[in-house]
Design a protein around this motif. Structure first.
Motif, PDB file in Angstrom:
ATOM      1  N   GLU A  37       0.850  -1.186   0.000  1.00  0.00           N
ATOM      2  CA  GLU A  37       0.000   0.000   0.000  1.00  0.00           C
ATOM      3  C   GLU A  37       0.888   1.238   0.000  1.00  0.00           C
ATOM      4  O   GLU A  37       1.815   1.343   0.804  1.00  0.00           O
ATOM      5  N   LEU A  38       0.588   2.160  -0.879  1.00  0.00           N
ATOM      6  CA  LEU A  38       1.447   3.319  -1.079  1.00  0.00           C
ATOM      7  C   LEU A  38       1.179   4.420  -0.066  1.00  0.00           C
ATOM      8  O   LEU A  38       0.025   4.725   0.241  1.00  0.00           O
ATOM      9  N   GLY A  39       2.286   5.028   0.418  1.00  0.00           N
ATOM     10  CA  GLY A  39       2.183   6.188   1.287  1.00  0.00           C
ATOM     11  C   GLY A  39       1.714   7.391   0.490  1.00  0.00           C
ATOM     12  O   GLY A  39       1.955   7.493  -0.714  1.00  0.00           O
ATOM     13  N   LEU A  40       1.016   8.293   1.147  1.00  0.00           N
ATOM     14  CA  LEU A  40       0.487   9.487   0.491  1.00  0.00           C
ATOM     15  C   LEU A  40       1.323  10.710   0.873  1.00  0.00           C
ATOM     16  O   LEU A  40       1.324  11.130   2.031  1.00  0.00           O
ATOM     17  N   PRO A  41       2.062  11.279  -0.077  1.00  0.00           N
ATOM     18  CA  PRO A  41       2.910  12.431   0.214  1.00  0.00           C
ATOM     19  C   PRO A  41       2.127  13.735   0.284  1.00  0.00           C
ATOM     20  O   PRO A  41       1.045  13.867  -0.294  1.00  0.00           O
ATOM     21  N   ASN A  42       2.676  14.684   1.031  1.00  0.00           N
ATOM     22  CA  ASN A  42       2.180  16.065   1.111  1.00  0.00           C
ATOM     23  C   ASN A  42       0.776  16.191   1.681  1.00  0.00           C
ATOM     24  O   ASN A  42       0.030  17.085   1.293  1.00  0.00           O
ATOM     25  N   TRP A  43       0.423  15.317   2.596  1.00  0.00           N
ATOM     26  CA  TRP A  43      -0.859  15.419   3.294  1.00  0.00           C
ATOM     27  C   TRP A  43      -0.641  16.108   4.626  1.00  0.00           C
ATOM     28  O   TRP A  43       0.323  15.820   5.334  1.00  0.00           O
ATOM     29  N   LYS A  44      -1.544  17.013   4.979  1.00  0.00           N
ATOM     30  CA  LYS A  44      -1.466  17.703   6.260  1.00  0.00           C
ATOM     31  C   LYS A  44      -2.140  16.833   7.325  1.00  0.00           C
ATOM     32  O   LYS A  44      -3.277  16.398   7.159  1.00  0.00           O
ATOM     33  N   VAL A  45      -1.409  16.587   8.399  1.00  0.00           N
ATOM     34  CA  VAL A  45      -1.933  15.829   9.533  1.00  0.00           C
ATOM     35  C   VAL A  45      -2.116  16.805  10.682  1.00  0.00           C
ATOM     36  O   VAL A  45      -1.171  17.510  11.061  1.00  0.00           O
ATOM     37  N   LYS A  46      -3.319  16.880  11.202  1.00  0.00           N
ATOM     38  CA  LYS A  46      -3.605  17.755  12.337  1.00  0.00           C
ATOM     39  C   LYS A  46      -3.633  16.900  13.598  1.00  0.00           C
ATOM     40  O   LYS A  46      -4.311  15.885  13.645  1.00  0.00           O
ATOM     41  N   ILE A  47      -2.899  17.333  14.602  1.00  0.00           N
ATOM     42  CA  ILE A  47      -2.766  16.593  15.857  1.00  0.00           C
ATOM     43  C   ILE A  47      -3.193  17.515  16.985  1.00  0.00           C
ATOM     44  O   ILE A  47      -2.729  18.650  17.067  1.00  0.00           O
TER      45      ILE A  47
END
Length: 86
Positions: free
Chosen positions: A36-46
């Motif tokens: 399964e491919l990783g998704l680049p340039n995604w914003k993760v809010k924590i």
């Protein structure tokens, strides 16, 4: 010239790190499976559930992210900033 600039920096120590992966879940099992491919340039809010502080991270080329958080935030929740129709 009469101009001055003052900056006050406040640090919350000690610090901790939150890390993970964002990937396309082709098998729809909510777990990473080989291939399964990783998704680049995604914003993760924590969000730190203890402090209420919001943190952000951006995934790298492999879909991995990490963020430095205040160690008092022993509980965090994460969300992706994604369009609803992704």
């Amino acid at each position: 010239n009469g101009y001055s600039y003052k900056q006050i920096l406040k640090f919350q120590v000690p610090l901790a790190r939150v890390a993970g992966n964002v990937f396309r879940d082709n098998s729809a099992n909510c777990a990473y499976d080989s291939g399964e491919l990783g998704l680049p340039n995604w914003k993760v809010k924590i969000r730190g559930l203890v402090s209420g502080i919001d943190y952000e991270a951006i995934t790298n080329a492999n879909g991995q992210y990490s963020a430095v958080v205040w160690a008092k935030d022993t509980d965090v929740e994460g969300a992706l900033a994604a369009s609803f129709n992704y």
